[in-house]
Motif scaffolding. Structure first.
Motif, short mmCIF file in Angstrom:
data_model
loop_
_atom_site.label_atom_id
_atom_site.label_comp_id
_atom_site.label_asym_id
_atom_site.label_seq_id
_atom_site.Cartn_x
_atom_site.Cartn_y
_atom_site.Cartn_z
N LYS A 4 -95.34 4.93 3.36
CA LYS A 4 -94.05 4.53 2.65
C LYS A 4 -93.95 4.89 1.17
O LYS A 4 -93.07 5.67 0.84
CB LYS A 4 -93.69 3.15 2.96
CG LYS A 4 -92.31 2.50 2.28
CD LYS A 4 -92.01 1.08 2.74
CE LYS A 4 -90.81 0.88 2.04
NZ LYS A 4 -90.41 -0.84 2.28
N ARG A 5 -95.34 4.55 0.62
CA ARG A 5 -95.20 4.70 -0.78
C ARG A 5 -95.32 6.23 -1.21
O ARG A 5 -94.48 6.91 -1.98
CB ARG A 5 -96.45 3.94 -1.41
CG ARG A 5 -96.33 2.63 -1.65
CD ARG A 5 -97.46 2.03 -2.67
NE ARG A 5 -98.76 2.24 -1.85
CZ ARG A 5 -99.36 1.57 -1.09
NH1 ARG A 5 -98.62 0.40 -0.62
NH2 ARG A 5 -100.56 1.73 -0.60
N ILE A 6 -96.04 7.08 -0.38
CA ILE A 6 -96.20 8.45 -0.47
C ILE A 6 -94.77 9.27 -0.32
O ILE A 6 -94.37 9.94 -1.04
CB ILE A 6 -97.26 9.06 0.68
CG1 ILE A 6 -98.58 8.70 0.24
CG2 ILE A 6 -97.09 10.55 0.58
CD1 ILE A 6 -99.79 8.90 1.23
N PHE A 7 -93.94 8.88 0.83
CA PHE A 7 -92.49 9.45 1.20
C PHE A 7 -91.72 9.09 -0.15
O PHE A 7 -91.01 9.94 -0.70
CB PHE A 7 -92.31 8.56 2.38
CG PHE A 7 -90.77 9.33 2.64
CD1 PHE A 7 -90.55 10.38 3.25
CD2 PHE A 7 -89.69 8.36 2.42
CE1 PHE A 7 -89.40 10.96 3.74
CE2 PHE A 7 -88.37 8.79 2.67
CZ PHE A 7 -88.37 9.93 3.23
N LEU A 8 -91.81 7.76 -0.47
CA LEU A 8 -90.96 7.63 -1.70
C LEU A 8 -91.22 8.28 -2.90
O LEU A 8 -90.26 8.92 -3.77
CB LEU A 8 -90.86 6.04 -1.95
CG LEU A 8 -90.47 5.16 -0.96
CD1 LEU A 8 -90.60 3.75 -1.42
CD2 LEU A 8 -88.87 5.42 -0.74
N TRP A 9 -92.68 8.29 -3.39
CA TRP A 9 -92.77 9.13 -4.43
C TRP A 9 -92.78 10.61 -4.40
O TRP A 9 -92.16 11.41 -5.39
CB TRP A 9 -94.26 9.07 -4.75
CG TRP A 9 -94.73 8.01 -5.60
CD1 TRP A 9 -95.19 6.64 -5.07
CD2 TRP A 9 -94.48 7.38 -6.95
NE1 TRP A 9 -95.46 5.53 -6.07
CE2 TRP A 9 -94.96 6.28 -7.29
CE3 TRP A 9 -93.86 8.43 -7.82
CZ2 TRP A 9 -94.82 5.74 -8.39
CZ3 TRP A 9 -93.81 7.99 -9.17
CH2 TRP A 9 -94.17 6.59 -9.37
N SER A 10 -92.74 11.20 -3.06
CA SER A 10 -92.52 12.43 -2.93
C SER A 10 -91.20 12.98 -3.11
O SER A 10 -90.71 13.77 -3.45
CB SER A 10 -92.82 12.98 -1.52
OG SER A 10 -94.26 12.90 -1.14
N GLY A 11 -90.19 12.07 -2.46
CA GLY A 11 -88.83 12.41 -2.62
C GLY A 11 -88.32 12.05 -4.36
O GLY A 11 -87.28 12.68 -4.73
N ALA A 12 -88.94 11.06 -5.07
CA ALA A 12 -88.94 11.12 -6.44
C ALA A 12 -89.14 12.40 -7.16
O ALA A 12 -88.05 12.83 -7.94
CB ALA A 12 -89.26 9.78 -7.05
N VAL A 13 -90.18 12.96 -6.89
CA VAL A 13 -90.65 14.05 -7.63
C VAL A 13 -89.78 15.27 -7.07
O VAL A 13 -89.40 16.19 -8.02
CB VAL A 13 -92.12 14.29 -7.09
CG1 VAL A 13 -92.63 15.66 -7.56
CG2 VAL A 13 -93.15 13.44 -7.73
#
Length: 397
Positions: free
Chosen positions: A67-76
């Motif tokens: 979940k954290r990886i997905f959210l950070w990927s979306g932000a980047v």
């Protein structure tokens, strides 16, 4: 030791081994189970969930990590998309903004068989430009303002600063672009310069009227079929040259100019040789080539007796109502308030025959300096004659 009587012993129940069940009696101990009883080997049939705490903990940790990886990927990705979009918008804003779309060939103002109108754009300073399709000279101004050039008080030096452009009046005249094209040489098509033909906006009506009357003496504008007839005549080597020679001899249009911008570094001598050959091919010959014409040609050669012409620098050939040829050059030097365009007059040739023969080098004949320029000029003229005589098009290219 007392002995039980035999008769009495026969009536007492016999001792049974543990676990034996009498016939007709239920086994009470088999169906009764306490908390201390052992679990039977056979399952009871009820759904039983075997929980593995460690496995559940790993699954929870994996979910939270993903979940954290997905959210950070979306932000980047959002930041990168925002930056890319902002950069593309900045690049588009830096480009000339297209204001006019091409006219469909089926439109009421489009002649049969003609190409769509070229697009007029605005630069960052609001000036109207026309895209040339050339990477070195990407645009031409749609209009230019020129003074009424007159001869300088002293001959322009072959080197050093150029003589200032002298005007007989403080006002300038607006010239409108009719057509343009690229001059190429050799069989591989080496590009030399981009040339554009300009006509004084106030003189367009006279040219409209003359071209219209040549096809239909009673018309004020030409229908598509008549325009096609005029186009064919202008593109014909013999008929086109005769038409233009007659118009120029009568001073129609009264004021016009050719704007030449090299696409590679060249020099005045190279340009002069090409111009002289075209003038000699179309100018007076034999008994018609009198001494005055020979003197005019010497003056013309002397004007071009100078140095380099860097690429993207402007050379102007201006013809007035009397046929006088004025030659101005913008060397990219310092600009002054009285000459904001930086143009300098380098010479004048009074003989009308010189400018007329030079104009025919681009307008008509069996072999012209730039066939794309001639075709573009003809298409520009078609847009003149499709409008009523006396009206000036807001977009003529």
């Amino acid at each position: 030791m007392l002995r039980q009587p035999a008769a009495l012993g026969r009536h007492l129940p016999r001792a049974r081994p543990s676990g034996a069940v009498l016939p007709g009696h239920a086994n009470v101990n088999a169906s009764r189970r306490t908390i201390f009883s052992l679990r039977p080997d056979k399952p009871s049939g009820r759904a039983v969930e075997n929980l593995n705490i460690q496995r559940l903990s790993r699954r929870s940790n994996d979910y939270q990590r993903n979940k954290r990886i997905f959210l950070w990927s979306g932000a980047v990705a959002g930041v990168l998309s925002f930056g890319y979009t902002a950069n593309k918008l900045r690049e588009e804003l830096a480009k000339p903004v297209k204001l006019d779309s091409s006219l469909p060939s089926t439109g009421p103002l489009a002649a049969a068989g003609t190409a769509s109108r070229k697009v007029v754009v605005h630069d960052s300073e609001g000036r109207e430009l026309v895209e040339t399709g050339n990477s070195t000279v990407p645009t031409f101004p749609r209009t230019i303002d020129l003074p009424a050039y007159s001869a300088p008080t002293a001959p322009a030096p072959a080197s050093g600063p150029l003589a200032p452009a002298v005007s007989s009046a403080s006002t300038t005249t607006e010239y409108t672009l009719v057509g343009f094209g690229t001059r190429t040489v050799t069989f591989v098509g080496i590009q030399v310069y981009v040339v554009g033909y300009y006509i004084a906006t106030a003189d367009i009506a006279a040219l409209q009227n003359s071209l219209t009357k040549k096809v239909n003496p009673i018309a004020t504008t030409l229908v598509p079929g008549e325009r096609e007839q005029l186009r064919t005549a202008l593109l014909d080597p013999a008929e086109g040259e005769q038409m233009w020679d007659d118009l120029l001899a009568r001073g129609i249009p009264a004021r016009s100019a050719f704007r030449i911008v090299p696409v590679r570094d060249t020099d005045f001598h190279h340009l002069r040789d090409g111009f002289v050959r075209s003038i000699q091919a179309r100018g007076p010959t034999g008994e018609h080539a009198d001494d005055s014409f020979g003197e005019a040609m010497r003056e013309f050669r002397n004007i071009f007796n100078r140095g380099k012409v860097p690429k993207s620098k402007e050379l102007l050939l201006v013809r007035d109502g009397a046929g006088k040829l004025s030659i101005a050059f913008d060397d990219g030097g310092s600009k002054k308030e009285d000459h904001p365009a930086g143009r300098r007059l380098i010479g004048v040739v009074e003989d009308e025959r010189v400018s007329r023969a030079l104009w025919l080098n681009w307008l008509a004949g069996k072999k012209v300096a730039s066939e794309p320029a001639r075709k573009s000029i003809v298409e520009g003229l078609m847009e003149f004659v499709e409008r009523p005589v006396g009206t000036v098009a807001t977009q003529v290219v």
